[in-house]
Design an enzyme around this catalytic site. Structure first.
Site, PDB file in Angstrom:
ATOM      1  N   SER A   1       0.882  -1.182   0.000  1.00 43.56           N
ATOM      2  CA  SER A   1       0.000   0.000   0.000  1.00 43.56           C
ATOM      3  C   SER A   1       0.913   1.223   0.000  1.00 43.56           C
ATOM      4  O   SER A   1       2.112   1.108   0.229  1.00 43.56           O
ATOM      5  CB  SER A   1      -0.876   0.015   1.255  1.00 43.56           C
ATOM      6  OG  SER A   1      -0.051  -0.029   2.406  1.00 43.56           O
TER       7      SER A   1
ATOM      8  N   ASN B   1       5.572 -14.264   7.162  1.00 43.64           N
ATOM      9  CA  ASN B   1       4.957 -12.946   7.420  1.00 43.64           C
ATOM     10  C   ASN B   1       3.668 -13.056   8.233  1.00 43.64           C
ATOM     11  O   ASN B   1       3.506 -12.387   9.257  1.00 43.64           O
ATOM     12  CB  ASN B   1       4.676 -12.249   6.088  1.00 43.64           C
ATOM     13  CG  ASN B   1       4.109 -10.860   6.307  1.00 43.64           C
ATOM     14  OD1 ASN B   1       4.813  -9.947   6.747  1.00 43.64           O
ATOM     15  ND2 ASN B   1       2.822 -10.684   6.028  1.00 43.64           N
TER      16      ASN B   1
ATOM     17  N   SER C   1     -10.451 -15.672   6.949  1.00 42.59           N
ATOM     18  CA  SER C   1     -10.944 -15.725   5.565  1.00 42.59           C
ATOM     19  C   SER C   1     -11.762 -16.994   5.360  1.00 42.59           C
ATOM     20  O   SER C   1     -11.527 -18.019   6.008  1.00 42.59           O
ATOM     21  CB  SER C   1      -9.714 -15.746   4.650  1.00 42.59           C
ATOM     22  OG  SER C   1     -10.021 -16.301   3.403  1.00 42.59           O
TER      23      SER C   1
ATOM     24  N   TYR D   1      -1.862 -19.382   1.642  1.00 43.54           N
ATOM     25  CA  TYR D   1      -2.577 -18.229   2.210  1.00 43.54           C
ATOM     26  C   TYR D   1      -3.681 -18.714   3.156  1.00 43.54           C
ATOM     27  O   TYR D   1      -3.763 -18.302   4.315  1.00 43.54           O
ATOM     28  CB  TYR D   1      -3.169 -17.359   1.088  1.00 43.54           C
ATOM     29  CG  TYR D   1      -4.253 -16.428   1.583  1.00 43.54           C
ATOM     30  CD1 TYR D   1      -3.929 -15.312   2.353  1.00 43.54           C
ATOM     31  CD2 TYR D   1      -5.604 -16.693   1.323  1.00 43.54           C
ATOM     32  CE1 TYR D   1      -4.926 -14.489   2.848  1.00 43.54           C
ATOM     33  CE2 TYR D   1      -6.598 -15.869   1.808  1.00 43.54           C
ATOM     34  CZ  TYR D   1      -6.254 -14.774   2.569  1.00 43.54           C
ATOM     35  OH  TYR D   1      -7.241 -13.953   3.071  1.00 43.54           O
TER      36      TYR D   1
ATOM     37  N   LYS E   1      -4.240 -18.700   7.548  1.00 49.17           N
ATOM     38  CA  LYS E   1      -5.436 -18.255   8.296  1.00 49.17           C
ATOM     39  C   LYS E   1      -5.913 -19.370   9.230  1.00 49.17           C
ATOM     40  O   LYS E   1      -6.329 -19.112  10.351  1.00 49.17           O
ATOM     41  CB  LYS E   1      -6.548 -17.822   7.334  1.00 49.17           C
ATOM     42  CG  LYS E   1      -6.200 -16.568   6.522  1.00 49.17           C
ATOM     43  CD  LYS E   1      -5.960 -15.354   7.406  1.00 49.17           C
ATOM     44  CE  LYS E   1      -5.578 -14.112   6.631  1.00 49.17           C
ATOM     45  NZ  LYS E   1      -5.218 -12.962   7.472  1.00 49.17           N
TER      46      LYS E   1
ATOM     47  N   ASN F   1      -6.785 -10.029  -7.525  1.00 49.26           N
ATOM     48  CA  ASN F   1      -8.207 -10.255  -7.237  1.00 49.26           C
ATOM     49  C   ASN F   1      -9.072  -9.851  -8.413  1.00 49.26           C
ATOM     50  O   ASN F   1      -8.738  -8.953  -9.187  1.00 49.26           O
ATOM     51  CB  ASN F   1      -8.627  -9.484  -5.985  1.00 49.26           C
ATOM     52  CG  ASN F   1      -7.963 -10.044  -4.735  1.00 49.26           C
ATOM     53  OD1 ASN F   1      -7.156  -9.366  -4.103  1.00 49.26           O
ATOM     54  ND2 ASN F   1      -8.255 -11.281  -4.403  1.00 49.26           N
TER      55      ASN F   1
ATOM     56  N   ASP G   1      -7.385 -22.445  -6.177  1.00 47.96           N
ATOM     57  CA  ASP G   1      -8.761 -21.924  -6.104  1.00 47.96           C
ATOM     58  C   ASP G   1      -9.725 -22.955  -5.516  1.00 47.96           C
ATOM     59  O   ASP G   1      -9.738 -24.114  -5.930  1.00 47.96           O
ATOM     60  CB  ASP G   1      -9.264 -21.549  -7.511  1.00 47.96           C
ATOM     61  CG  ASP G   1      -9.196 -20.061  -7.778  1.00 47.96           C
ATOM     62  OD1 ASP G   1      -9.046 -19.291  -6.810  1.00 47.96           O
ATOM     63  OD2 ASP G   1      -9.293 -19.675  -8.956  1.00 47.96           O
TER      64      ASP G   1
HETATM   65  C1  UD1 Z   1      -9.412 -15.481  -1.557  1.00 48.35           C
HETATM   66  C2  UD1 Z   1     -10.270 -15.836  -0.361  1.00 48.35           C
HETATM   67  C3  UD1 Z   1     -10.886 -14.573   0.223  1.00 48.35           C
HETATM   68  C4  UD1 Z   1      -9.817 -13.535   0.488  1.00 48.35           C
HETATM   69  C5  UD1 Z   1      -9.041 -13.255  -0.772  1.00 48.35           C
HETATM   70  C6  UD1 Z   1      -7.893 -12.316  -0.512  1.00 48.35           C
HETATM   71  C7  UD1 Z   1     -11.098 -18.054  -0.967  1.00 48.35           C
HETATM   72  C8  UD1 Z   1     -12.277 -18.856  -1.298  1.00 48.35           C
HETATM   73  N1  UD1 Z   1     -11.324 -16.742  -0.777  1.00 48.35           N
HETATM   74  O1  UD1 Z   1     -10.288 -14.989  -2.525  1.00 48.35           O
HETATM   75  O2  UD1 Z   1     -11.515 -14.892   1.443  1.00 48.35           O
HETATM   76  O3  UD1 Z   1     -10.419 -12.346   0.934  1.00 48.35           O
HETATM   77  O4  UD1 Z   1      -8.484 -14.474  -1.258  1.00 48.35           O
HETATM   78  O5  UD1 Z   1      -7.155 -12.094  -1.674  1.00 48.35           O
HETATM   79  O6  UD1 Z   1      -9.984 -18.540  -0.834  1.00 48.35           O
HETATM   80  N2  UD1 Z   1     -10.580 -14.896 -10.948  1.00 48.35           N
HETATM   81  C9  UD1 Z   1     -10.492 -15.003 -12.309  1.00 48.35           C
HETATM   82  N3  UD1 Z   1      -9.545 -14.252 -12.945  1.00 48.35           N
HETATM   83  C10 UD1 Z   1      -8.696 -13.404 -12.275  1.00 48.35           C
HETATM   84  C11 UD1 Z   1      -8.808 -13.321 -10.880  1.00 48.35           C
HETATM   85  C12 UD1 Z   1      -9.759 -14.081 -10.239  1.00 48.35           C
HETATM   86  O7  UD1 Z   1     -11.240 -15.727 -12.938  1.00 48.35           O
HETATM   87  O8  UD1 Z   1      -7.853 -12.773 -12.922  1.00 48.35           O
HETATM   88  C13 UD1 Z   1     -11.601 -15.687 -10.246  1.00 48.35           C
HETATM   89  C14 UD1 Z   1     -11.005 -16.711  -9.281  1.00 48.35           C
HETATM   90  O9  UD1 Z   1     -10.760 -17.917  -9.918  1.00 48.35           O
HETATM   91  C15 UD1 Z   1     -12.120 -16.805  -8.242  1.00 48.35           C
HETATM   92  C16 UD1 Z   1     -12.767 -15.420  -8.260  1.00 48.35           C
HETATM   93  O10 UD1 Z   1     -12.365 -14.815  -9.469  1.00 48.35           O
HETATM   94  O11 UD1 Z   1     -13.074 -17.722  -8.647  1.00 48.35           O
HETATM   95  C17 UD1 Z   1     -12.326 -14.556  -7.112  1.00 48.35           C
HETATM   96  O12 UD1 Z   1     -10.902 -14.555  -7.073  1.00 48.35           O
HETATM   97  P1  UD1 Z   1     -10.099 -13.522  -6.166  1.00 48.35           P
HETATM   98  O13 UD1 Z   1     -10.686 -12.168  -6.291  1.00 48.35           O
HETATM   99  O14 UD1 Z   1      -8.653 -13.691  -6.464  1.00 48.35           O
HETATM  100  O15 UD1 Z   1     -10.409 -13.976  -4.696  1.00 48.35           O
HETATM  101  P2  UD1 Z   1     -10.299 -15.460  -4.037  1.00 48.35           P
HETATM  102  O16 UD1 Z   1      -9.041 -16.111  -4.416  1.00 48.35           O
HETATM  103  O17 UD1 Z   1     -11.600 -16.159  -4.230  1.00 48.35           O
END
Ligand code: UD1
Length: 341
Positions: free
Chosen positions: A38, A102, A127, A152, A156, A202, A300
């Site tokens: 950040s 960390n 999480s 990750y 948690k 994300n 995932d």
């Molecule tokens: C994970 C944790 C969540 C945490 C977060 C912090 C799980 C279930 N959830 O979120 O509690 O707050 O990490 O980072 O472990 N996706 C794509 N393309 C992309 C990026 C993501 O398709 O480029 C999809 C992923 O496959 C997933 C969804 O979007 O299905 C959300 O992904 P993301 O936003 O990275 O969060 P999580 O990994 O689910």
């Protein structure tokens, strides 16, 4: 005046929580951040949205001595809200030791500090990743935790276990563990939001960046055993998450907790697929998103969403934002960033 220490206060959820703390409570707020993902200008945006000042400290929580030294002059600490952690699933798959080092060391050092200073209240950011690929959906706080799918998520799980044993040995410290589902969106003003200095991993920041031509979205798989083949998550607005921390602080300070460690799911209760997120974004932003479907991402979980009854009944928490509102706020924030650059 009583103080609250917020670790990771310059980060995404931390900064939104500081806004709510300053606007809705009387606590003196002390933010700790080492700006590993950040920038200090996050504090400027918080200041612009609040009328009270707060203190900031640059401390690496893995450095025990520095932590003690920099916080030595602060007394009457009512609680610690511990956000600071690494949070990328793919990064943790690539560098597990970084995540164990960390996320675990920082928690241990803070708990040691809480014990030394007799700090009564502690809120831990956990999480939904602790559930792994759960046997039942929606998951309740009693759903059996499966093997974590990523380092990750494992940090948690370990963090929650450390807290369980810590409070058994130190019952004067009361803890609320909040299991966030997928926090997304930005402050309702559109003037602050997620702002990682590293490339985001994300979904939602990648969507908004793709819409302005600064990223390209690859959807990680569409052949899952879900209602439309896409991964399912429980997306929840960051200000709803921030609000839950104020409620958790009240809960602890008013001694409403029945156990030393109370655990709550923070999700809306709705399982939403990646495709549905994209569609919602396209609707509110009135644009067509250019994306491609690629292979699944390692680490995932297929599907997870919350039963949030406990947070509703015990904390009095009620999420206010639906998916479209989450996407609209994220889009407003991206557009604000575009105007600045
Ligand atoms: C994970 C944790 C969540 C945490 C977060 C912090 C799980 C279930 N959830 O979120 O509690 O707050 O990490 O980072 O472990 N996706 C794509 N393309 C992309 C990026 C993501 O398709 O480029 C999809 C992923 O496959 C997933 C969804 O979007 O299905 C959300 O992904 P993301 O936003 O990275 O969060 P999580 O990994 O689910």
């Amino acid at each position: 005046m009583k103080s609250i220490i917020v670790t990771g206060g310059a980060g995404y959820i931390g900064s939104h929580t500081i806004i709510e703390l300053l606007n809705n409570t009387d606590y003196n707020v002390i933010s700790i951040d080492n700006f590993s993902n950040s920038a200090a200008n996050s504090y400027d945006r918080v200041k612009a949205l609040t009328s009270r000042s707060f203190q900031t400290l640059n401390v690496d929580l893995c450095n025990d001595n520095d932590l003690r030294l920099q916080l030595s002059g602060i007394n009457n600490i009512a609680g610690i809200i511990h956000f600071a952690a690494f949070k990328s699933v793919p990064e943790s798959m690539a560098d597990p030791v970084l995540y164990y080092f960390n996320n675990i060391n920082s928690l241990n050092n803070l708990l040691k500090f809480a014990k030394e200073k007799s700090i009564p209240n502690f809120i831990f950011s956990s999480s939904c990743s602790v559930y792994g690929n759960a046997d039942e959906l929606p998951v309740t706080e009693h759903t059996k935790l499966k093997k974590a799918e990523s380092p990750y998520g494992h940090t948690k799980q370990i963090g929650e276990e450390i807290i369980e044993f810590f409070t058994r040995a130190n019952p004067s410290v009361n803890v609320v563990i909040l299991r966030y589902f997928n926090p997304v969106g930005a402050h309702i003003s559109g003037l602050t939001g997620e702002s990682p200095i590293n490339k985001p991993n994300n979904l939602v920041p990648i969507i908004t960046q793709t819409a302005v031509g600064k990223n390209s979205l690859t959807v990680f798989g569409n052949d899952f055993n879900t209602h439309d083949g896409y991964c399912v998550r429980d997306y929840v607005h960051v200000t709803d998450i921030a609000d839950a921390h104020i409620k958790a602080l009240d809960y602890l300070s008013q001694h409403k907790n029945k156990k030393n460690v109370s655990l709550f799911n923070l999700g809306t209760g709705k399982g939403v697929s990646v495709l549905e997120v994209i569609k919602s974004f396209e609707k509110v932003a009135q644009t067509k998103l250019n994306y491609k479907v690629g292979p699944r991402r390692e680490g995932d979980v297929v599907s997870v969403y919350a039963n949030n009854n406990l947070a509703k009944t015990e904390l009095g928490w009620e999420p206010q934002f639906d998916l479209d509102a989450m996407m609209l706020s994220a889009w407003k924030w991206q557009q604000h960033l575009e105007q600045q650059s």
